[in-house]
Design a protein around this motif. Structure first.
Motif, PDB file in Angstrom:
ATOM      1  N   GLY A  70      39.442  38.657 -12.091  1.00 29.28           N
ATOM      2  CA  GLY A  70      39.802  40.303 -11.416  1.00 29.28           C
ATOM      3  C   GLY A  70      39.611  41.066 -12.073  1.00 29.28           C
ATOM      4  N   SER A  71      39.586  41.606 -10.889  1.00 32.24           N
ATOM      5  CA  SER A  71      39.289  43.428 -11.519  1.00 32.24           C
ATOM      6  C   SER A  71      40.411  44.277 -10.946  1.00 32.24           C
ATOM      7  CB  SER A  71      37.892  44.062 -10.881  1.00 32.24           C
ATOM      8  OG  SER A  71      37.551  43.500 -11.549  1.00 32.24           O
ATOM      9  N   LEU A  72      41.355  45.045 -11.577  1.00 28.92           N
ATOM     10  CA  LEU A  72      42.440  46.385 -11.948  1.00 28.92           C
ATOM     11  C   LEU A  72      41.850  47.441 -11.704  1.00 28.92           C
ATOM     12  CD1 LEU A  72      45.419  44.379 -13.062  1.00 28.92           C
ATOM     13  CD2 LEU A  72      44.839  45.494 -10.963  1.00 28.92           C
ATOM     14  N   ARG A  73      42.205  48.600 -11.419  1.00 31.19           N
ATOM     15  CA  ARG A  73      41.650  49.753 -12.264  1.00 31.19           C
ATOM     16  C   ARG A  73      43.191  51.035 -12.024  1.00 31.19           C
ATOM     17  NH1 ARG A  73      38.554  55.707 -10.063  1.00 31.19           N
ATOM     18  NH2 ARG A  73      40.467  55.500  -8.482  1.00 31.19           N
ATOM     19  N   LEU A  74      43.190  51.282 -13.671  1.00 35.64           N
ATOM     20  CA  LEU A  74      44.035  51.874 -14.008  1.00 35.64           C
ATOM     21  C   LEU A  74      43.412  53.137 -14.339  1.00 35.64           C
ATOM     22  CD1 LEU A  74      45.864  50.357 -16.865  1.00 35.64           C
ATOM     23  CD2 LEU A  74      46.283  49.081 -14.942  1.00 35.64           C
ATOM     24  N   SER A  75      44.792  54.354 -13.887  1.00 35.87           N
ATOM     25  CA  SER A  75      45.169  56.008 -13.574  1.00 35.87           C
ATOM     26  C   SER A  75      45.672  56.098 -14.309  1.00 35.87           C
ATOM     27  CB  SER A  75      45.042  56.095 -12.114  1.00 35.87           C
ATOM     28  OG  SER A  75      44.341  55.726 -11.224  1.00 35.87           O
ATOM     29  N   CYS A  76      46.249  57.291 -14.890  1.00 41.55           N
ATOM     30  CA  CYS A  76      46.915  58.491 -15.867  1.00 41.55           C
ATOM     31  C   CYS A  76      46.616  59.722 -15.555  1.00 41.55           C
ATOM     32  CB  CYS A  76      46.408  58.154 -16.869  1.00 41.55           C
ATOM     33  SG  CYS A  76      47.916  58.810 -18.069  1.00 41.55           S
ATOM     34  N   SER A  77      47.829  59.913 -15.302  1.00 37.54           N
ATOM     35  CA  SER A  77      47.693  61.769 -14.079  1.00 37.54           C
ATOM     36  C   SER A  77      48.369  61.899 -15.683  1.00 37.54           C
ATOM     37  CB  SER A  77      48.349  61.793 -12.938  1.00 37.54           C
ATOM     38  OG  SER A  77      47.476  61.207 -12.362  1.00 37.54           O
ATOM     39  N   ALA A  78      47.553  63.428 -16.245  1.00 37.89           N
ATOM     40  CA  ALA A  78      48.196  64.203 -16.889  1.00 37.89           C
ATOM     41  C   ALA A  78      48.695  65.244 -16.225  1.00 37.89           C
ATOM     42  CB  ALA A  78      47.293  64.554 -18.261  1.00 37.89           C
ATOM     43  N   SER A  79      49.526  66.340 -16.764  1.00 37.48           N
ATOM     44  CA  SER A  79      50.335  67.064 -16.193  1.00 37.48           C
ATOM     45  C   SER A  79      49.104  68.407 -17.171  1.00 37.48           C
ATOM     46  CB  SER A  79      51.934  67.920 -16.770  1.00 37.48           C
ATOM     47  OG  SER A  79      51.971  67.081 -17.809  1.00 37.48           O
ATOM     48  N   GLY A  80      49.798  69.571 -17.271  1.00 33.90           N
ATOM     49  CA  GLY A  80      48.732  70.619 -18.662  1.00 33.90           C
ATOM     50  C   GLY A  80      47.283  70.878 -18.275  1.00 33.90           C
ATOM     51  N   ARG A  81      47.358  72.342 -18.102  1.00 33.91           N
ATOM     52  CA  ARG A  81      45.484  73.194 -18.362  1.00 33.91           C
ATOM     53  C   ARG A  81      44.729  72.611 -19.026  1.00 33.91           C
ATOM     54  NH1 ARG A  81      48.527  79.232 -17.401  1.00 33.91           N
ATOM     55  NH2 ARG A  81      50.297  79.002 -16.059  1.00 33.91           N
ATOM     56  N   THR A  82      44.949  72.745 -19.990  1.00 30.82           N
ATOM     57  CA  THR A  82      43.693  72.123 -20.411  1.00 30.82           C
ATOM     58  C   THR A  82      43.354  70.825 -21.257  1.00 30.82           C
ATOM     59  OG1 THR A  82      45.668  71.785 -23.146  1.00 30.82           O
ATOM     60  CG2 THR A  82      44.047  74.032 -22.084  1.00 30.82           C
ATOM     61  N   PHE A  83      43.847  69.347 -20.180  1.00 31.29           N
ATOM     62  CA  PHE A  83      43.482  68.671 -20.553  1.00 31.29           C
ATOM     63  C   PHE A  83      42.844  68.136 -20.911  1.00 31.29           C
ATOM     64  CE2 PHE A  83      44.090  63.863 -18.895  1.00 31.29           C
ATOM     65  CZ  PHE A  83      42.914  63.659 -18.473  1.00 31.29           C
ATOM     66  N   SER A  84      41.106  69.232 -20.437  1.00 34.52           N
ATOM     67  CA  SER A  84      39.727  68.526 -20.670  1.00 34.52           C
ATOM     68  C   SER A  84      39.474  68.814 -22.356  1.00 34.52           C
ATOM     69  CB  SER A  84      38.575  69.002 -19.445  1.00 34.52           C
ATOM     70  OG  SER A  84      39.450  71.072 -19.977  1.00 34.52           O
ATOM     71  N   ARG A  85      39.987  69.098 -22.672  1.00 34.10           N
ATOM     72  CA  ARG A  85      40.465  69.098 -24.512  1.00 34.10           C
ATOM     73  C   ARG A  85      40.730  68.345 -25.439  1.00 34.10           C
ATOM     74  NH1 ARG A  85      42.871  75.282 -25.707  1.00 34.10           N
ATOM     75  NH2 ARG A  85      41.531  76.642 -23.771  1.00 34.10           N
ATOM     76  N   TYR A  86      41.131  67.599 -24.679  1.00 32.47           N
ATOM     77  CA  TYR A  86      41.881  66.588 -25.919  1.00 32.47           C
ATOM     78  C   TYR A  86      41.355  64.941 -25.311  1.00 32.47           C
ATOM     79  CZ  TYR A  86      44.787  70.123 -26.028  1.00 32.47           C
ATOM     80  OH  TYR A  86      45.767  71.358 -26.642  1.00 32.47           O
TER      81      TYR A  86
ATOM     82  N   ASP B 148      38.207  62.302 -14.619  1.00 33.66           N
ATOM     83  CA  ASP B 148      38.009  63.246 -13.916  1.00 33.66           C
ATOM     84  C   ASP B 148      38.904  64.617 -14.676  1.00 33.66           C
ATOM     85  OD1 ASP B 148      37.825  65.267 -11.796  1.00 33.66           O
ATOM     86  OD2 ASP B 148      37.583  63.339 -10.597  1.00 33.66           O
ATOM     87  N   ASN B 149      38.839  65.528 -14.835  1.00 37.44           N
ATOM     88  CA  ASN B 149      39.290  66.721 -15.534  1.00 37.44           C
ATOM     89  C   ASN B 149      39.651  67.294 -14.681  1.00 37.44           C
ATOM     90  OD1 ASN B 149      38.880  65.544 -18.009  1.00 37.44           O
ATOM     91  ND2 ASN B 149      36.809  67.018 -19.209  1.00 37.44           N
ATOM     92  N   ALA B 150      38.467  67.451 -13.441  1.00 36.36           N
ATOM     93  CA  ALA B 150      39.237  68.434 -12.618  1.00 36.36           C
ATOM     94  C   ALA B 150      40.458  67.429 -11.516  1.00 36.36           C
ATOM     95  CB  ALA B 150      38.403  68.128 -11.258  1.00 36.36           C
ATOM     96  N   LYS B 151      40.790  66.537 -11.655  1.00 35.45           N
ATOM     97  CA  LYS B 151      41.867  66.145 -10.958  1.00 35.45           C
ATOM     98  C   LYS B 151      43.372  65.497 -12.601  1.00 35.45           C
ATOM     99  CE  LYS B 151      39.570  63.579  -7.249  1.00 35.45           C
ATOM    100  NZ  LYS B 151      40.534  62.702  -6.439  1.00 35.45           N
ATOM    101  N   ASN B 152      42.902  65.870 -13.676  1.00 31.54           N
ATOM    102  CA  ASN B 152      43.692  65.625 -14.720  1.00 31.54           C
ATOM    103  C   ASN B 152      44.235  64.105 -15.078  1.00 31.54           C
ATOM    104  OD1 ASN B 152      43.907  68.112 -15.918  1.00 31.54           O
ATOM    105  ND2 ASN B 152      45.517  68.487 -15.322  1.00 31.54           N
ATOM    106  N   THR B 153      42.653  63.567 -14.685  1.00 29.62           N
ATOM    107  CA  THR B 153      43.444  61.980 -14.571  1.00 29.62           C
ATOM    108  C   THR B 153      41.993  61.224 -15.972  1.00 29.62           C
ATOM    109  OG1 THR B 153      43.911  62.237 -12.618  1.00 29.62           O
ATOM    110  CG2 THR B 153      42.837  60.471 -12.902  1.00 29.62           C
ATOM    111  N   VAL B 154      42.672  59.989 -16.214  1.00 27.41           N
ATOM    112  CA  VAL B 154      41.961  59.389 -17.060  1.00 27.41           C
ATOM    113  C   VAL B 154      41.876  57.904 -16.515  1.00 27.41           C
ATOM    114  CG1 VAL B 154      43.452  58.974 -18.735  1.00 27.41           C
ATOM    115  CG2 VAL B 154      41.063  58.579 -19.246  1.00 27.41           C
ATOM    116  N   TYR B 155      41.130  56.626 -16.313  1.00 28.26           N
ATOM    117  CA  TYR B 155      40.440  55.596 -15.397  1.00 28.26           C
ATOM    118  C   TYR B 155      40.541  54.395 -16.403  1.00 28.26           C
ATOM    119  CZ  TYR B 155      40.349  58.679 -11.791  1.00 28.26           C
ATOM    120  OH  TYR B 155      40.579  60.160 -10.423  1.00 28.26           O
ATOM    121  N   LEU B 156      40.516  53.290 -16.100  1.00 26.83           N
ATOM    122  CA  LEU B 156      40.468  52.081 -16.541  1.00 26.83           C
ATOM    123  C   LEU B 156      40.357  51.215 -15.742  1.00 26.83           C
ATOM    124  CD1 LEU B 156      39.870  50.861 -20.092  1.00 26.83           C
ATOM    125  CD2 LEU B 156      41.910  50.256 -19.763  1.00 26.83           C
TER     126      LEU B 156
END
Length: 119
Positions: A16-32, A70-78
């Motif tokens: 099967g499949s799953l999608r994990l999401s991680c939402s981050a606070s902070g304004r400079t998410f895209s730099r890291y 998705d840097n606009a949403k400060n979110t990373v997915y797996l």
């Protein structure tokens, strides 16, 4: 201070499949660099995947898992496909101090989300 909040874990059958999401606070998410690690019961935490200018994967998940952000949403997915019982673990989202991801470069961890794959 950065907060990382994971979601999307659960119980799934092998294959099967799953999608994990991680939402981050902070304004400079895209730099890291951002990444996912996992820790199975009785084992050490291990690297799963990372994304910065490019992507990197552990050999055990390459071709089955896909990391994205998705840097606009400060979110990373797996996205995890073709799951196996040996993928069962607590999955942790991680933020690096800079553009390189490994356990020594992590300055913030999420609280973890359980993924259980039944055979």
């Amino acid at each position: 201070q950065v907060q990382l909040v994971e979601s999307g874990g659960g119980l799934v059958q092998a294959g099967g499949s799953l999608r994990l999401s991680c939402s981050a606070s902070g304004r400079t998410f895209s730099r890291y660099a951002m990444g996912w690690f996992r820790q199975a019961s009785g084992k050490e935490r291990e690297f799963v995947a990372a994304i910065s200018w490019g992507t990197a994967y552990a050999d055990s998940v390459r071709g089955r898992f896909t990391i994205s952000r998705d840097n606009a949403k400060n979110t990373v997915y797996l996205q995890m496909n073709s799951l196996k019982p040996e993928d069962t673990a607590v999955y942790y989202c991680a933020k690096a101090r800079g553009s390189t991801m490994n356990q020594y470069e992590v300055d913030y961890w999420g609280q973890g989300t359980q993924v259980t794959v039944s055979s």
